[in-house]
Every structure is written in structure tokens, then in C-alpha cells.
Write an enzyme that holds these catalytic residues in place. Structure first.
Site, PDB file in Angstrom:
ATOM      1  N   LYS A   1      -9.264   2.677  -2.531  1.00 15.66           N
ATOM      2  CA  LYS A   1      -9.561   2.071  -1.236  1.00 15.66           C
ATOM      3  C   LYS A   1     -10.939   2.500  -0.761  1.00 15.66           C
ATOM      4  O   LYS A   1     -11.269   3.691  -0.766  1.00 15.66           O
ATOM      5  CB  LYS A   1      -8.478   2.484  -0.227  1.00 15.66           C
ATOM      6  CG  LYS A   1      -8.533   1.786   1.118  1.00 15.66           C
ATOM      7  CD  LYS A   1      -7.323   2.184   1.959  1.00 15.66           C
ATOM      8  CE  LYS A   1      -7.269   1.496   3.293  1.00 15.66           C
ATOM      9  NZ  LYS A   1      -6.035   1.840   4.061  1.00 15.66           N
TER      10      LYS A   1
ATOM     11  N   GLU B   1       0.827  -1.203   0.000  1.00 12.89           N
ATOM     12  CA  GLU B   1       0.000   0.000   0.000  1.00 12.89           C
ATOM     13  C   GLU B   1       0.870   1.264   0.000  1.00 12.89           C
ATOM     14  O   GLU B   1       1.844   1.369   0.750  1.00 12.89           O
ATOM     15  CB  GLU B   1      -0.894  -0.012   1.233  1.00 12.89           C
ATOM     16  CG  GLU B   1      -1.829   1.184   1.367  1.00 12.89           C
ATOM     17  CD  GLU B   1      -2.699   1.106   2.604  1.00 12.89           C
ATOM     18  OE1 GLU B   1      -3.685   1.863   2.677  1.00 12.89           O
ATOM     19  OE2 GLU B   1      -2.399   0.289   3.506  1.00 12.89           O
TER      20      GLU B   1
ATOM     21  N   CYS C   1      -5.816  -3.139   2.168  1.00 11.09           N
ATOM     22  CA  CYS C   1      -5.614  -3.081   3.615  1.00 11.09           C
ATOM     23  C   CYS C   1      -6.933  -3.167   4.389  1.00 11.09           C
ATOM     24  O   CYS C   1      -7.488  -4.240   4.560  1.00 11.09           O
ATOM     25  CB  CYS C   1      -4.807  -1.840   3.990  1.00 11.09           C
ATOM     26  SG  CYS C   1      -4.040  -1.949   5.639  1.00 11.09           S
TER      27      CYS C   1
END
Length: 550
Positions: free
Chosen positions: A112, A43, A148
Site C-alpha cells: 500500500k 484489505e 484502499c
């Protein structure tokens, strides 16, 4: 139909804000692995994680765009594609994203969706949440890329499965905490069970200010079995092979590294965090006061393991209250570690301050003020050496002391970084015993003991007055530390801790000391996060605060 994929998992460190260096490092990985079909990076690998307000700088966003497209152009050669973590700016704000770079272009962009906003994380302050992502299409395979926090809740992975994803690749920036590797594995297995899809979990390594990242990347197949386990604490590149069968995609069994047990993981966390902090900020080494006590002995050992003995400079600063035992223990620590040890007595400065302040202090008995002057003289001495020679001053106070304010602001709290800031005193004892019996696998220090046993077994003392012991001012550490864990990590009340069997007056006193020391902690140097609730990034209390639970 594609029946086989080779996916490289690149578990890398990051250089915060040096986008060209991060891009070059990723391109170098690509050059090393021409046989890979796809390379997955962690990330925000292009920027560094966590970037904090750095991403609010328009110039950084522009540079990220340019570097990303430079990397994309490199893929025009027909070699491996890359999934690269970056920041993108759209009309409605900034996004934490993964870009698929393939055949000379940015072929896809995944934003994200779930933004963490607790503990050390404050992504909602910086980024907009992306829409529930769709799978990317790569070489005839539909790949889901949850980023994540997207895997910490079922929604995104279930959405990807419903949209036709055949396997999941999850890039992460997940900081170290004790037992976090077990937590991640259990979490990934839940997502795998819910979706029936294999999942590759990739994490970064290295230190970034108060956070340290342990890597520990892995792959779990659809049956819940771990196919690959990468190492903790060190950069690694692992080529994984994936085959399409009647039941879907499976990752071939590969390397299986053993991960650090406790307390080796804590020690490595301190060591890697310090190494990256000192090296990335371009200090030639560290200087620290070596008192003959356990905190400075452990700090020196961590520094030697992180940087090498030639970059660690220890200074003994005796006063009229320093006993011979402390002098000999400090000297033996330095000998065992192989470090330079200088002795600079502080008595001339103490005498000068006594004379200078005598008129102002006239008629008052000696007390804490005179004790703290000694600590501040030592802080000034060490900072003078730091300024003159460039070494960073390594602070040596532990979390127990920082919790209750048993530290001198502008004295022993002075410095640029602390490896013990989030380590309670009982943890310091355990780590010291462990290091005397073990050498960390990535350490640069010596085999064998690094401090005399007497340093671990003798009663702790600040030696600011005759015959002083920590127990004169504080409860025993085997009592104090569980109380502090209850107050800090668990946010318990005095009544809650009394119900666990602790003395009410002791708990109430510790709670009061904890709250009134907040102003000191706000002025403390940064230090590596080792637990679930460190001072600074996790626990954020007001300085002016009248609330008590007693």
C-alpha cells in the site's frame, strides 16, 4: 492472449487476530468457487482491519507469514488464484500488502502506497508506505491493485495505468459513515474517468470494536456505469465475468442490490456492530436497564434484532421517583420484544446509602450527589448481574448526553458497549419511529412496533428527582443537537453558531459543558461509530483544556 477472466469478489467479515480462522474461511471460499480464475479478498483479510498495535507483535507477523504460505500451498492444485490482504515485514518496517497466491507460491506482493492518518485511521504510525505499485501479471493480463486509500488520490491509479494496467482491483477496509456509499461511487468514477480503466471496489463487512463495515462492494466499467452492486451489511460472494474487447476490458452486468436508505443504514450499523462485538467476545447475551424511556427502549430493540430475544435480559430498577407510566411503558416494551424483564427496586440500597452518608452529609441540602447515587446503585446492580451470569452490560446513553456530560460516571455510563454512543437524541427519536414501522432485513426481532408510541412522544426524564425533565437542565434537543453538530462535527466557534441564529449564551454554555465533560467520555464504554466524528477514534481532545471560543 487471455480474452475472458472470471474474478470472484469475496465480501467477507473478519475475525481480528484469529489468523488460522481467517485463512480457513478464505480457503473455504476457494473450495466453493473452483470455476473462478482469481479471488479478491478485502484489505488485511488475513489479520483483520484495523489491527492497531496488534501488528507490532512479532509473533503475529510470524504467524501471518506461515498462514499466507499455507494458503499459497493450496493453490498448487491449479485452481483459483487468490489476492489476500496481509502484513509483511521487511528490513525497513511493516507494510500493509496484498499477496497474489498462485500455483503453489506467493507469486507477487503489492504494498500500500497511500497511508491514511486522519479520523479513525493511524496507519502511518504502524506501516511504511510502499513504492508506487506496478501491475501484477496474471494469466497474461496486467492488473493494477490499488489498496484502499490508494484510490482516494489520483497518483497510484494513474501510475498503474502508465505502467500498463488493463483493469483495477481495489481491496478496501472502509468503515461505514452516512452517505459513504455515494461518496465511494463518485470517487471510483473519478478514477475510472482519469484512467479509462474499469475498477472493482471490494469492501469488508462486520463490526470491529467501534467501527462497522457495510460492504456495499461494486464494479464500475470504463464508461462509468455500475456493472455489479453487492449487498450492504452481509457477507456475499459474487462471481464477475470480464471480457477483453477492442476498447479494453469490460465487466459483464451482474447482480444489482439496493442499498439501505437512511435511517435503515444507521439501524443496521448499530445492529451488526453489536452482534459482532457480543459474539466475538463470547458473551452469552446482554443485560440492560429498561427504564420506560426511549434510549433504553431503542437499545433493547437493537439488541433483540442483533442477538435474538432469548439473549437479551432487561431489568427495571424503580425508585421512589419512578412513575407508573414508566413501569407500564417498560413492561410493554418487554412484551413487544419478547424479552425477559425482571424488576429490582433500588429503594433498599438508596435508604442504606442515605443512612451511611448522613453523618458526612450533615447540614447540606439534597442535591445532585443524592441523584447520582441512585444512578450508581443501578449501575452496580446491573454489573452484579453481568458478573454473576456473564451477560455484557449494554449501556444506553446517547451522544447528546455524552456531549454535555448529562450522564453519571460509574452509574448509567457503566457497561461494556453502547449502540447509541454516536447517536444524537434527535437521531434516537427518528430511529425509534423507523423501527416501529419497519423490521430490519437482517434483524432477528419481531415484526411490528417494538415500543409503545408513548415512549417516543413523552418528555424525556432521568427520574432522579420528583417531576424531573431533561429540559430542566438542557436546551430542547431540537436546539441542542444542531449546536452540538456544529461544535463537534464541524468544529465551529460560538460566533459561527450565533451567526446561524442560535442564542449566544446557550451556545457558550453548551461549549463549556462539552469541554468539561471530556474526562467522562474518556471513561465511557466503546460504542459504534455512526457519523463523521465520533468521540474516541475521531475526536481526540485534551481533558485539561482552558480554550473557549466564547
Amino acid at each position: 492472449m487471455t480474452m475472458r477472466l472470471s474474478i470472484l469478489l469475496a465480501q467477507l467479515n473478519q475475525n481480528m487476530g484469529d489468523l488460522a480462522a481467517n485463512a480457513d474461511a478464505m480457503l473455504a471460499v476457494r473450495d466453493r468457487w473452483p470455476e473462478a480464475d482469481l479471488i479478491l479478498f478485502p484489505e488485511l483479510q488475513l489479520i483483520g482491519y484495523p489491527p492497531e498495535d496488534l501488528v507490532l507483535k512479532p509473533a503475529l507477523i510470524a504467524r501471518a507469514h506461515d498462514e499466507l504460505h499455507r494458503m499459497a500451498a493450496a493453490t498448487a492444485d491449479g485452481g483459483p488464484a487468490m489476492l489476500v490482504g496481509t502484513v509483511i515485514a521487511l528490513d525497513d518496517g511493516l507494510y500493509n500488502a496484498m499477496a497474489l497466491l498462485d500455483r503453489g507460491a506467493v507469486a507477487a506482493m503489492i504494498r500500500k502506497h497511500e497511508l491514511p492518518n486522519y479520523g479513525t485511521f493511524d496507519e502511518k504510525r504502524l506501516f511504511m508506505p510502499g513504492p508506487p505499485p506496478e501491475p501484477i501479471h496474471f494469466r497474461g493480463v496486467r492488473i493494477g491493485v490499488p489498496i484502499c486509500e490508494d484510490i482516494w488520490f489520483p497518483k497510484v491509479c494513474e501510475q498503474l495505468k502508465a505502467a500498463g494496467a488493463e483493469l483495477l482491483l481495489a481491496p478496501n477496509g472502509s468503515p461505514y459513515e452516512p452517505d459513504k456509499d455515494d461518496l465511494r461511487l463518485a470517487l471510483v468514477r473519478r478514477r475510472v474517468e482519469e484512467t479509462g480503466l474499469p475498477l472493482a471496489y471490494l469492501n469488508r463487512v462486520g463490526g470491529q470494536d467501534e467501527l462497522v463495515f457495510d460492504g456495499s462492494s461494486f464494479v464500475v466499467n470504463a464508461d462509468g456505469a455500475v456493472a455489479v452492486q453487492m449487498p450492504d451489511w452481509e457477507a456475499a460472494e459474487t462471481l464477475t465475468f470480464w471480457d477483453r474487447g477492442a476498447g479494453g476490458w469490460t465487466c459483464e452486468a451482474g447482480e444489482r442490490h439496493a442499498l439501505d436508505p437512511a435511517p435503515a443504514d444507521l439501524y443496521h450499523a448499530m445492529m451488526i456492530a453489536l452482534r459482532d462485538y457480543v459474539n466475538r467476545n463470547r458473551f452469552p447475551g446482554v443485560v440492560l436497564g429498561l427504564s420506560g424511556g426511549i434510549d433504553s427502549a431503542l437499545s433493547a430493540a437493537v439488541a433483540v434484532d442483533a442477538l435474538g430475544a432469548d439473549r437479551v435480559w432487561c431489568v427495571m430498577m424503580p425508585s421512589r421517583f419512578t412513575v407508573d407510566e414508566s413501569l407500564s411503558d417498560a413492561a410493554e416494551c418487554a412484551r413487544l420484544l419478547g424479552v425477559r424483564l425482571d424488576t429490582i427496586p433500588i429503594e433498599p440500597a438508596v435508604t442504606a446509602f442515605d443512612a451511611m452518608l448522613a453523618p458526612a452529609f450533615a447540614g447540606r441540602a439534597r442535591d445532585l450527589a443524592e441523584e447520582n447515587i441512585q444512578s450508581r446503585i443501578r449501575g452496580v446492580t446491573l454489573m452484579a448481574l453481568s458478573n454473576k451470569f456473564g451477560h455484557m452490560l449494554l449501556t444506553t446513553g446517547n451522544k447528546s448526553e455524552m456531549s454535555v456530560g448529562y450522564a453519571t460516571i460509574y452509574g448509567d455510563m457503566a457497561g461494556g458497549y453502547s449502540v447509541l454512543k454516536d447517536a444524537y437524541k434527535t437521531t434516537v427519536f427518528a430511529l425509534s419511529e423507523w423501527r416501529n414501522a419497519n423490521r430490519p432485513s437482517l434483524g432477528l426481532g419481531p415484526e411490528g412496533p417494538v415500543m409503545p408510541a408513548n415512549v417516543i412522544t413523552k418528555p424525556p426524564t432521568a427520574e432522579l428527582r420528583a417531576d424531573q425533565k431533561d429540559s430542566d437542565s438542557l436546551p430542547p434537543y431540537d436546539v441542542l443537537d444542531p449546536i452540538l453538530r456544529g461544535l463537534v462535527e464541524e468544529e465551529l466557534s460560538v460566533a459561527d453558531l450565533v451567526a446561524r441564529g442560535f442564542d449566544r449564551d446557550t451556545v457558550a454554555r453548551v461549549e463549556r459543558l462539552l469541554y468539561i465533560a471530556e474526562y467522562k467520555r474518556r471513561q465511557a464504554p466503546p460504542g459504534v461509530k455512526l457519523g463523521t466524528r465520533n468521540f474516541g477514534r475521531d475526536r481526540r481532545y485534551p481533558i485539561t483544556n482552558a480554550f473557549r471560543t466564547a
